[in-house]
Design an enzyme around this catalytic site. Structure first.
Site, PDB file in Angstrom:
ATOM      1  N   ASN A 186       0.871  -1.171   0.000  1.00 50.31           N
ATOM      2  CA  ASN A 186       0.000   0.000   0.000  1.00 50.31           C
ATOM      3  C   ASN A 186       0.914   1.228   0.000  1.00 50.31           C
ATOM      4  O   ASN A 186       1.462   1.597   1.035  1.00 50.31           O
ATOM      5  CB  ASN A 186      -0.894  -0.036   1.254  1.00 50.31           C
ATOM      6  CG  ASN A 186      -1.730   1.218   1.410  1.00 50.31           C
ATOM      7  OD1 ASN A 186      -1.804   2.049   0.504  1.00 50.31           O
ATOM      8  ND2 ASN A 186      -2.367   1.368   2.564  1.00 50.31           N
TER       9      ASN A 186
ATOM     10  N   LYS B  33       0.254   4.242  -0.389  1.00 52.37           N
ATOM     11  CA  LYS B  33      -0.374   5.457   0.151  1.00 52.37           C
ATOM     12  C   LYS B  33      -0.067   6.662  -0.760  1.00 52.37           C
ATOM     13  O   LYS B  33       0.046   6.498  -1.966  1.00 52.37           O
ATOM     14  CB  LYS B  33       0.061   5.683   1.607  1.00 52.37           C
ATOM     15  CG  LYS B  33      -0.209   4.436   2.470  1.00 52.37           C
ATOM     16  CD  LYS B  33      -0.136   4.684   3.933  1.00 52.37           C
ATOM     17  CE  LYS B  33      -0.406   3.388   4.682  1.00 52.37           C
ATOM     18  NZ  LYS B  33      -0.398   3.530   6.117  1.00 52.37           N
TER      19      LYS B  33
ATOM     20  N   HIS C  39      -9.770   1.374   4.689  1.00 49.79           N
ATOM     21  CA  HIS C  39      -8.517   1.558   5.440  1.00 49.79           C
ATOM     22  C   HIS C  39      -8.790   2.533   6.587  1.00 49.79           C
ATOM     23  O   HIS C  39      -9.572   3.477   6.430  1.00 49.79           O
ATOM     24  CB  HIS C  39      -7.429   2.099   4.505  1.00 49.79           C
ATOM     25  CG  HIS C  39      -6.077   2.078   5.144  1.00 49.79           C
ATOM     26  ND1 HIS C  39      -5.697   3.018   6.079  1.00 49.79           N
ATOM     27  CD2 HIS C  39      -5.035   1.219   5.025  1.00 49.79           C
ATOM     28  CE1 HIS C  39      -4.463   2.730   6.497  1.00 49.79           C
ATOM     29  NE2 HIS C  39      -4.043   1.644   5.867  1.00 49.79           N
TER      30      HIS C  39
ATOM     31  N   GLU D 262      -7.201   4.937   7.675  1.00 49.54           N
ATOM     32  CA  GLU D 262      -6.947   6.352   7.338  1.00 49.54           C
ATOM     33  C   GLU D 262      -8.134   6.946   6.589  1.00 49.54           C
ATOM     34  O   GLU D 262      -8.417   8.138   6.699  1.00 49.54           O
ATOM     35  CB  GLU D 262      -5.641   6.456   6.525  1.00 49.54           C
ATOM     36  CG  GLU D 262      -4.426   6.223   7.422  1.00 49.54           C
ATOM     37  CD  GLU D 262      -3.191   5.699   6.724  1.00 49.54           C
ATOM     38  OE1 GLU D 262      -3.130   5.709   5.478  1.00 49.54           O
ATOM     39  OE2 GLU D 262      -2.266   5.254   7.439  1.00 49.54           O
TER      40      GLU D 262
ATOM     41  N   GLU E 270      -5.996  -4.739  10.547  1.00 45.83           N
ATOM     42  CA  GLU E 270      -4.945  -3.739  10.756  1.00 45.83           C
ATOM     43  C   GLU E 270      -5.246  -2.947  12.027  1.00 45.83           C
ATOM     44  O   GLU E 270      -5.992  -1.955  11.983  1.00 45.83           O
ATOM     45  CB  GLU E 270      -4.908  -2.751   9.590  1.00 45.83           C
ATOM     46  CG  GLU E 270      -4.511  -3.349   8.269  1.00 45.83           C
ATOM     47  CD  GLU E 270      -3.884  -2.277   7.368  1.00 45.83           C
ATOM     48  OE1 GLU E 270      -2.735  -2.450   6.990  1.00 45.83           O
ATOM     49  OE2 GLU E 270      -4.545  -1.266   7.098  1.00 45.83           O
TER      50      GLU E 270
ATOM     51  N   GLY F 255       2.036   2.373  10.918  1.00 48.88           N
ATOM     52  CA  GLY F 255       3.023   3.447  10.823  1.00 48.88           C
ATOM     53  C   GLY F 255       3.734   3.766  12.124  1.00 48.88           C
ATOM     54  O   GLY F 255       4.404   4.788  12.228  1.00 48.88           O
TER      55      GLY F 255
ATOM     56  N   SER G 103       2.817  -2.050  10.556  1.00 54.79           N
ATOM     57  CA  SER G 103       4.246  -2.165  10.843  1.00 54.79           C
ATOM     58  C   SER G 103       4.822  -3.542  10.517  1.00 54.79           C
ATOM     59  O   SER G 103       5.669  -4.056  11.251  1.00 54.79           O
ATOM     60  CB  SER G 103       4.536  -1.770  12.303  1.00 54.79           C
ATOM     61  OG  SER G 103       4.236  -0.403  12.498  1.00 54.79           O
TER      62      SER G 103
HETATM   63  P1  PGA Z   1       2.494   0.377   7.764  1.00 55.21           P
HETATM   64  O1  PGA Z   1       1.067   0.635   7.074  1.00 55.21           O
HETATM   65  O2  PGA Z   1       3.030  -0.910   7.219  1.00 55.21           O
HETATM   66  O3  PGA Z   1       3.337   1.569   7.357  1.00 55.21           O
HETATM   67  O4  PGA Z   1       2.264   0.305   9.231  1.00 55.21           O
HETATM   68  C1  PGA Z   1       0.179  -0.414   6.844  1.00 55.21           C
HETATM   69  C2  PGA Z   1      -1.101   0.100   6.252  1.00 55.21           C
HETATM   70  O5  PGA Z   1      -1.543   1.190   6.635  1.00 55.21           O
HETATM   71  O6  PGA Z   1      -1.711  -0.550   5.387  1.00 55.21           O
END
Ligand code: PGA
Length: 251
Positions: free
Chosen positions: A9, A11, A97, A99, A167, A173, A213
């Protein structure tokens, strides 16, 4: 036996040159290995989907997107539909997601409609779920995930896959992933809920990804869990070296 799926992903990262270079590097690595140890998918930002699609064409790397609108077309300034993504060669689309849920106020109902619309356009949705740190501390992680699953899951589809991504919001993150045991336990709980709704056979066939992460140094222990069917990877998907190391952790 479920084949693992590793999803990058990206982003809101990357300009054309970066995206194409990363996609070419991944395609070359995938084409160079006799048989990649898992399915591989990259979800670039919308501006790069077309170019990345050309760069991965003919390789085992699949193309996906990070979001789609609830409707297939219409007066929705700035939005992108599942039909448009399908037209660009996407096979999967991430929906719900955290976010998007947090910063774009997307409800379970919105996510469910997006997933359903994606299926109707011929795309497999990757439906994201996960509790916040406060919800976990209050001992409500399972209840929150169960409510999100019930509210966000589209009706089953006969020919297209529906993927779940667990998640935990506190892991995204932050550098603090769930422990392999916690991921295994939550995935088993989610699969139990899927079995209640859709029956054992369908639940056993579904892939449940872990995200939050995932890095080269923790991927092998997470992917070794029998209920973890792959990873949704953010930060570590932005270089071919770290993403490929996570891919190799599936072997
Ligand atoms: P990350 O993000 O691996 O940077 O923690 C995962 C995600 O948001 O899909």
């Amino acid at each position: 036996m479920r084949r693992k799926l590793i999803v990058g992903n990206w982003k809101m990262h990357g300009q054309r040159a970066d995206g194409v270079a990363l996609a070419r590097d991944l395609s070359a690595r995938a084409a160079g290995s006799a048989m990649p140890p898992c399915d591989l998918l990259v979800c670039p930002p919308a501006t790069l989907i077309s170019l990345v699609g050309e760069a991965v064409a003919g390789s085992p790397v699949l193309l996906g997107a990070q979001d789609c609108h609830q409707e297939l077309s219409g007066a929705h300034t700035g939005d992108i539909s599942a039909a448009m993504l399908k037209d660009l060669g996407c096979r999967y689309v991430i929906v719900g997601h955290s976010e998007r849920r947090e910063h774009h106020c997307e409800s379970d109902q919105t996510v469910r409609v997006k997933a359903d619309t994606a299926l109707s356009a011929g795309l497999s949705p990757i439906v994201c779920l996960g509790e916040t740190l406060d919800e976990r501390k209050e001992g409500r992680a399972r209840d929150v995930v169960a409510a999100q699953l019930r509210g966000s899951l589209p009706p089953p589809h006969d020919s297209l896959e529906i993927v779940i991504a667990y998640e935990p919001v506190w892991a995204i993150g932050t550098g603090h992933s769930a422990t392999p045991d916690d991921a295994q336990a939550m995935h088993a709980w989610i699969r139990g809920l899927l079995a209640e709704s859709w029956g054992d056979a369908r639940a056993r066939a579904m892939r449940i990804l872990y995200g939050g992460s995932v890095k080269p140094d923790n991927a092998a222990s997470l992917m070794a869990q029998p209920e973890v069917d792959g990873g949704l990877v953010g930060g570590a998907s932005l270089t071919a070296e770290s993403f490929w190391s996570i891919v190799e952790s599936c072997s």
